[in-house]
Motif scaffolding. Structure first.
Motif, PDB file in Angstrom:
ATOM      1  N   TYR A 101       0.850  -1.182   0.000  1.00  0.00           N
ATOM      2  CA  TYR A 101       0.000   0.000   0.000  1.00  0.00           C
ATOM      3  C   TYR A 101       0.886   1.231   0.000  1.00  0.00           C
ATOM      4  N   ARG A 102       0.694   2.072  -0.999  1.00  0.00           N
ATOM      5  CA  ARG A 102       1.513   3.269  -1.126  1.00  0.00           C
ATOM      6  C   ARG A 102       0.794   4.486  -0.563  1.00  0.00           C
ATOM      7  N   GLY A 103       1.550   5.347   0.059  1.00  0.00           N
ATOM      8  CA  GLY A 103       0.998   6.609   0.530  1.00  0.00           C
ATOM      9  C   GLY A 103       1.025   7.627  -0.592  1.00  0.00           C
ATOM     10  N   GLY A 104       0.848   8.871  -0.259  1.00  0.00           N
ATOM     11  CA  GLY A 104       0.880   9.939  -1.260  1.00  0.00           C
ATOM     12  C   GLY A 104      -0.520  10.361  -1.639  1.00  0.00           C
ATOM     13  N   LYS A 105      -0.635  11.548  -2.238  1.00  0.00           N
ATOM     14  CA  LYS A 105      -1.909  12.119  -2.675  1.00  0.00           C
ATOM     15  C   LYS A 105      -2.925  12.137  -1.526  1.00  0.00           C
ATOM     16  N   ARG A 107      -3.059  10.251   1.074  1.00  0.00           N
ATOM     17  CA  ARG A 107      -3.286   8.975   1.777  1.00  0.00           C
ATOM     18  C   ARG A 107      -2.250   8.821   2.871  1.00  0.00           C
ATOM     19  N   LYS A 108      -2.726   8.613   4.069  1.00  0.00           N
ATOM     20  CA  LYS A 108      -1.800   8.389   5.186  1.00  0.00           C
ATOM     21  C   LYS A 108      -1.431   6.918   5.222  1.00  0.00           C
ATOM     22  N   ILE A 109      -0.174   6.655   5.506  1.00  0.00           N
ATOM     23  CA  ILE A 109       0.286   5.269   5.585  1.00  0.00           C
ATOM     24  C   ILE A 109       0.967   5.067   6.934  1.00  0.00           C
ATOM     25  N   ASP A 110       0.669   3.937   7.528  1.00  0.00           N
ATOM     26  CA  ASP A 110       1.199   3.624   8.847  1.00  0.00           C
ATOM     27  C   ASP A 110       1.435   2.119   8.880  1.00  0.00           C
ATOM     28  N   PRO A 111       2.601   1.656   9.341  1.00  0.00           N
ATOM     29  CA  PRO A 111       2.832   0.210   9.385  1.00  0.00           C
ATOM     30  C   PRO A 111       1.792  -0.533  10.227  1.00  0.00           C
ATOM     31  N   MET A 112       1.290   0.112  11.266  1.00  0.00           N
ATOM     32  CA  MET A 112       0.277  -0.517  12.119  1.00  0.00           C
ATOM     33  C   MET A 112      -0.993  -0.799  11.322  1.00  0.00           C
ATOM     34  N   MET A 113      -1.344   0.117  10.406  1.00  0.00           N
ATOM     35  CA  MET A 113      -2.528  -0.050   9.577  1.00  0.00           C
ATOM     36  C   MET A 113      -2.349  -1.259   8.647  1.00  0.00           C
ATOM     37  N   ILE A 114      -1.186  -1.388   8.040  1.00  0.00           N
ATOM     38  CA  ILE A 114      -0.925  -2.492   7.115  1.00  0.00           C
ATOM     39  C   ILE A 114      -0.897  -3.819   7.872  1.00  0.00           C
ATOM     40  N   ILE A 115      -0.294  -3.831   9.053  1.00  0.00           N
ATOM     41  CA  ILE A 115      -0.232  -5.047   9.865  1.00  0.00           C
ATOM     42  C   ILE A 115      -1.645  -5.481  10.276  1.00  0.00           C
ATOM     43  N   THR A 116      -2.499  -4.512  10.620  1.00  0.00           N
ATOM     44  CA  THR A 116      -3.880  -4.828  10.975  1.00  0.00           C
ATOM     45  C   THR A 116      -4.609  -5.451   9.788  1.00  0.00           C
ATOM     46  N   ALA A 117      -4.403  -4.890   8.592  1.00  0.00           N
ATOM     47  CA  ALA A 117      -5.045  -5.432   7.393  1.00  0.00           C
ATOM     48  C   ALA A 117      -4.537  -6.847   7.098  1.00  0.00           C
TER      49      ALA A 117
END
Length: 163
Positions: A101-105, A107-117
């Motif tokens: 999942y890429r951030g930018g434009k 979009r906030k990116i957080d490793p915790m969010m990706i780990i939860t997904a």
């Protein structure tokens, strides 16, 4: 001002200095060569995984082998339960988060969010009949996982699983 005399090093000192230089440059390995224990980013992600896993009450142990009867009548050791946290850990160690999942434009990116997904993906693999894990859950809302983000990450994970 006194002039410094040139000091010649003996062989032992030369060898010690060279070994120290070699140690210094071996300490800094490229990212892809680091092991699990050397990489502090991976250790940080695994610590976050344990937080998410305890929030979702994921099973952490590897599947245990239990004697089960099959239709033919014989008893066979079959794996039963568990392994969700281990599979999530395996995915986290292998996959590059920037490709998931890429951030930018905006979009906030957080490793915790990706780990939860990733944890949600593993849990849904185990029990597809379970239905949706509510996105209104306070933990999921605080982390920032939405239905769009989850569907994007799960598609990427599916493509990784196939390849």
């Amino acid at each position: 001002m006194e002039k410094r005399k040139h000091i010649f090093l003996d062989e032992k000192t030369k060898v010690e200095r060279l070994t120290n230089k070699i140690k210094k440059y071996e300490k800094y390995k490229p990212y892809h060569e680091k092991t699990e224990h050397e990489d502090f980013r991976l250790q940080e992600k695994l610590a976050q995984l344990s937080i998410v896993a305890s929030n979702f009450m994921m099973t952490g142990h590897s599947p245990t082998l239990v004697l089960t009867k099959r239709e033919e009548g014989d008893e066979v050791l079959m794996p039963v339960g568990g392994g969700q946290k281990d599979r999530a850990k395996e995915i986290i160690c292998k996959v590059d988060f920037r490709k998931l999942y890429r951030g930018g434009k905006g979009r906030k990116i957080d490793p915790m969010m990706i780990i939860t997904a990733i944890c949600m993906y593993v849990m849904r693999q185990d029990n597809p009949k379970r239905g949706d894990i509510r996105y209104s859950n306070s933990f999921i809302r605080n982390v920032g996982v939405t239905k769009e983000i989850y569907s994007h990450i799960s598609q990427k994970l599916d493509s990784y699983q196939k390849s």
